[in-house]
Scaffold this motif. Structure first.
Motif, mmCIF file in Angstrom:
data_model
loop_
_atom_site.group_PDB
_atom_site.id
_atom_site.type_symbol
_atom_site.label_atom_id
_atom_site.label_comp_id
_atom_site.label_asym_id
_atom_site.label_seq_id
_atom_site.Cartn_x
_atom_site.Cartn_y
_atom_site.Cartn_z
ATOM 1 N N GLY A 189 0.822 -6.815 -0.280
ATOM 2 C CA GLY A 189 0.129 -6.776 -0.011
ATOM 3 C C GLY A 189 -0.855 -7.463 1.649
ATOM 4 O O GLY A 189 -1.821 -6.992 1.894
ATOM 5 N N VAL A 190 0.791 -7.845 1.982
ATOM 6 C CA VAL A 190 0.847 -8.737 3.795
ATOM 7 C C VAL A 190 1.219 -6.968 4.183
ATOM 8 O O VAL A 190 2.284 -6.668 4.545
ATOM 9 N N PRO A 191 0.127 -6.809 5.289
ATOM 10 C CA PRO A 191 0.670 -5.825 6.435
ATOM 11 C C PRO A 191 1.885 -5.456 6.540
ATOM 12 O O PRO A 191 2.190 -6.452 7.093
ATOM 13 N N LEU A 192 2.915 -4.917 6.842
ATOM 14 C CA LEU A 192 3.790 -5.012 7.534
ATOM 15 C C LEU A 192 4.200 -4.072 8.073
ATOM 16 O O LEU A 192 3.428 -2.542 8.312
ATOM 17 N N SER A 193 5.784 -4.121 8.596
ATOM 18 C CA SER A 193 6.246 -2.690 10.052
ATOM 19 C C SER A 193 7.418 -2.288 9.488
ATOM 20 O O SER A 193 8.336 -3.320 9.177
ATOM 21 N N GLY A 194 7.811 -1.502 9.233
ATOM 22 C CA GLY A 194 9.548 -0.822 9.201
ATOM 23 C C GLY A 194 9.650 0.199 10.435
ATOM 24 O O GLY A 194 8.901 0.062 11.390
ATOM 25 N N TYR A 195 10.423 0.416 9.825
ATOM 26 C CA TYR A 195 11.180 2.118 10.520
ATOM 27 C C TYR A 195 11.793 2.964 9.894
ATOM 28 O O TYR A 195 11.961 2.941 9.007
ATOM 29 N N VAL A 196 11.554 4.314 10.524
ATOM 30 C CA VAL A 196 12.238 4.973 10.289
ATOM 31 C C VAL A 196 14.154 5.201 10.722
ATOM 32 O O VAL A 196 14.190 4.931 12.155
ATOM 33 N N PRO A 197 15.292 5.078 10.596
ATOM 34 C CA PRO A 197 16.218 4.769 11.132
ATOM 35 C C PRO A 197 16.644 5.476 11.736
ATOM 36 O O PRO A 197 16.027 7.386 11.628
ATOM 37 N N PRO A 251 0.475 -5.261 11.815
ATOM 38 C CA PRO A 251 1.766 -5.940 10.818
ATOM 39 C C PRO A 251 1.350 -7.750 11.041
ATOM 40 O O PRO A 251 1.270 -7.902 12.110
ATOM 41 N N GLU A 252 2.055 -8.213 9.771
ATOM 42 C CA GLU A 252 1.959 -9.558 10.284
ATOM 43 C C GLU A 252 3.176 -10.016 9.742
ATOM 44 O O GLU A 252 4.310 -11.328 9.828
ATOM 45 N N ILE A 253 4.222 -8.623 9.011
ATOM 46 C CA ILE A 253 5.470 -8.962 9.028
ATOM 47 C C ILE A 253 5.839 -7.643 9.834
ATOM 48 O O ILE A 253 6.274 -6.229 9.020
ATOM 49 N N VAL A 254 7.403 -8.179 10.347
ATOM 50 C CA VAL A 254 7.536 -7.075 11.092
ATOM 51 C C VAL A 254 9.212 -6.657 10.614
ATOM 52 O O VAL A 254 9.718 -7.439 11.100
ATOM 53 N N ILE A 255 9.357 -5.614 10.543
ATOM 54 C CA ILE A 255 10.930 -5.224 10.179
ATOM 55 C C ILE A 255 12.071 -4.589 11.219
ATOM 56 O O ILE A 255 11.021 -3.778 11.468
ATOM 57 N N VAL A 256 13.211 -5.652 11.886
ATOM 58 C CA VAL A 256 13.274 -5.221 13.386
ATOM 59 C C VAL A 256 14.969 -4.430 13.133
ATOM 60 O O VAL A 256 15.906 -5.313 12.537
#
Length: 186
Positions: free
Chosen positions: A43-51, A112-117
């Motif tokens: 439920g926490v907004p997050l971001s990811g990435y397309v590899p 986002p509050e979580i950023v997958i880097v």
């Protein structure tokens, strides 16, 4: 080229080579630890990435997360600026963006509050070496100025380096997740 720039170039080259070797032998469940971590933040907004190229693939974990909350993908709007994030779902239409990165073709902008880097190399202190454009450093600085933002580096375990050449503008990682486990920086 300054001494620091030359050291960073050499560290990137070594990191790319380690990443390439890991990518060639990667197993399909490479994002299982990332899934476990993200399950604790439903439920926490997050971001990811397309590899891209030889980056470790977060998409299975992001697909699971999207079933429970907002997931965004980074969009580069201009050189030397922070990233913005457009909402993503596993079935959304994608288009090619800057540097060949795939981004959602449409959708709401999210913060986002979580950023997958993604990264080229990391160390156990939370240091991260990226591609050199500074996009994630600027983005994390902007987001952290507004609220607590968790930066999770996602990489193959073999991308770990003993010591990285870092600058004051380099934003630290709060956690590193690999296909082999979770590392909390010391």
């Amino acid at each position: 080229m300054s001494d620091l720039a030359a050291i960073k170039t050499a560290a990137r080259k070594a990191g790319f080579e380690r990443r390439k070797q890991a990518f060639e032998t990667a197993h399909p469940a490479q994002s299982s630890y990332l899934s476990e971590v993200l399950a604790g933040y439903r439920g926490v907004p997050l971001s990811g990435y397309v590899p891209m190229r030889t980056e470790i693939d977060p998409l299975p974990a992001l697909g699971e997360a999207a079933a429970h909350g907002l997931v965004g993908m980074p969009v580069i709007k201009a050189k030397a600026t922070p990233l913005d994030f457009r909402e993503w779902t596993p079935e959304c239409a994608m288009q090619e963006g800057t540097f060949g990165a795939w981004i959602p073709a449409t959708g709401e902008w999210i913060e986002p509050e979580i950023v997958i880097v993604p990264l080229v190399a990391f160390d156990r202190k939370g240091g991260r070496l990226g591609y050199g454009g500074g996009f994630y450093d600027r983005t994390l600085e902007r987001l952290r100025a507004r609220r607590a933002t968790l930066a999770i580096g996602f990489a193959f375990a073999s991308q770990e380096a003993d010591d990285l050449p870092l600058e004051l503008t380099d934003q630290p990682l709060d956690m590193i997740v690999t296909e082999a486990g979770v590392i909390t920086p010391r």
